[in-house]
Design a protein around this motif. Structure first.
Motif, PDB file in Angstrom:
ATOM      1  N   LEU A   2      52.298  34.914  42.529  1.00 25.85           N
ATOM      2  CA  LEU A   2      51.588  34.977  41.254  1.00 25.85           C
ATOM      3  C   LEU A   2      51.293  36.437  40.938  1.00 25.85           C
ATOM      4  O   LEU A   2      50.664  37.137  41.735  1.00 25.85           O
ATOM      5  N   ASN A   3      51.775  36.890  39.794  1.00 25.51           N
ATOM      6  CA  ASN A   3      51.513  38.249  39.325  1.00 25.51           C
ATOM      7  C   ASN A   3      50.589  38.163  38.116  1.00 25.51           C
ATOM      8  O   ASN A   3      51.012  37.777  37.022  1.00 25.51           O
ATOM      9  N   CYS A   4      49.319  38.487  38.306  1.00 25.58           N
ATOM     10  CA  CYS A   4      48.318  38.450  37.220  1.00 25.58           C
ATOM     11  C   CYS A   4      48.239  39.788  36.479  1.00 25.58           C
ATOM     12  O   CYS A   4      47.433  39.924  35.555  1.00 25.58           O
ATOM     13  N   GLN A   5      49.037  40.748  36.867  1.00 28.46           N
ATOM     14  CA  GLN A   5      48.941  42.103  36.327  1.00 28.46           C
ATOM     15  C   GLN A   5      49.629  42.227  34.965  1.00 28.46           C
ATOM     16  O   GLN A   5      50.415  41.371  34.569  1.00 28.46           O
ATOM     17  N   PRO A   8      57.931  39.082  36.804  1.00 24.48           N
ATOM     18  CA  PRO A   8      57.425  39.623  35.534  1.00 24.48           C
ATOM     19  C   PRO A   8      55.897  39.615  35.469  1.00 24.48           C
ATOM     20  O   PRO A   8      55.229  38.891  36.204  1.00 24.48           O
ATOM     21  N   ALA A   9      55.363  40.423  34.565  1.00 25.56           N
ATOM     22  CA  ALA A   9      53.914  40.484  34.354  1.00 25.56           C
ATOM     23  C   ALA A   9      53.384  39.124  33.924  1.00 25.56           C
ATOM     24  O   ALA A   9      54.040  38.403  33.167  1.00 25.56           O
ATOM     25  N   LYS A  10      52.204  38.791  34.462  1.00 28.28           N
ATOM     26  CA  LYS A  10      51.507  37.549  34.090  1.00 28.28           C
ATOM     27  C   LYS A  10      52.389  36.312  34.241  1.00 28.28           C
ATOM     28  O   LYS A  10      52.373  35.402  33.413  1.00 28.28           O
ATOM     29  N   PRO A  44      49.416  44.553  42.838  1.00 30.30           N
ATOM     30  CA  PRO A  44      48.717  43.495  43.563  1.00 30.30           C
ATOM     31  C   PRO A  44      49.209  42.113  43.099  1.00 30.30           C
ATOM     32  O   PRO A  44      49.344  41.875  41.894  1.00 30.30           O
ATOM     33  N   ILE A  45      49.502  41.242  44.056  1.00 27.79           N
ATOM     34  CA  ILE A  45      49.980  39.893  43.783  1.00 27.79           C
ATOM     35  C   ILE A  45      49.262  38.914  44.708  1.00 27.79           C
ATOM     36  O   ILE A  45      48.573  39.326  45.645  1.00 27.79           O
TER      37      ILE A  45
END
Length: 121
Positions: free
Chosen positions: A32-35, A61-63, A95-96
């Motif tokens: 999960l990439n919340c950035q 990918p982002a978000k 950060p992931i």
């Protein structure tokens, strides 16, 4: 508040060599990439008796979330062999959050397990 970490470990990997019925046994690195920016991953696979497959590139990918099947990872044409224990290191430039899932369909009473990976802080 920081969402996630940049280095994660999964010490127990194993792709079963057989499956039962139509469900294929498999494992996934769930990321999960919340950035706001895409995350560039470098995945290293460690073995008991051979050199690691180091720094396999992957992008999230982002978000977004990605479920990365370990059986599909390769480095210079070399893949993780089935029936061989291995461990995973996931490094990211952002950060992931990393979760690990395994579907074991080697018998009719299949098993599904999932756990959060170990984050290095």
């Amino acid at each position: 508040m920081q969402k996630g970490e940049t280095i994660w470990y999964i010490p127990d990997g194993y792709i079963p060599p057989e499956s039962t019925n139509d469900l294929l046994s498999h494992e996934s690195i769930c990321v999960l990439n919340c950035q706001e920016r895409k995350a560039q991953l470098a995945i290293t696979i460690y073995f008991e008796d051979r050199p690691p497959l180091e720094k396999i590139a992957y992008e999230v990918p982002a978000k977004r979330t990605k479920h990365i099947r370990t059986s599909e990872l390769s480095l210079d044409g070399e893949k993780i062999p089935v029936g061989v224990p291995y461990a995973i290191e996931v490094e990211s430039d952002e950060p992931i959050i990393v979760q690990y899932s395994r579907l074991d369909s080697t018998q009719p009473e299949l098993a599904l397990m999932s756990t959060i990976a170990y984050a290095l802080k």
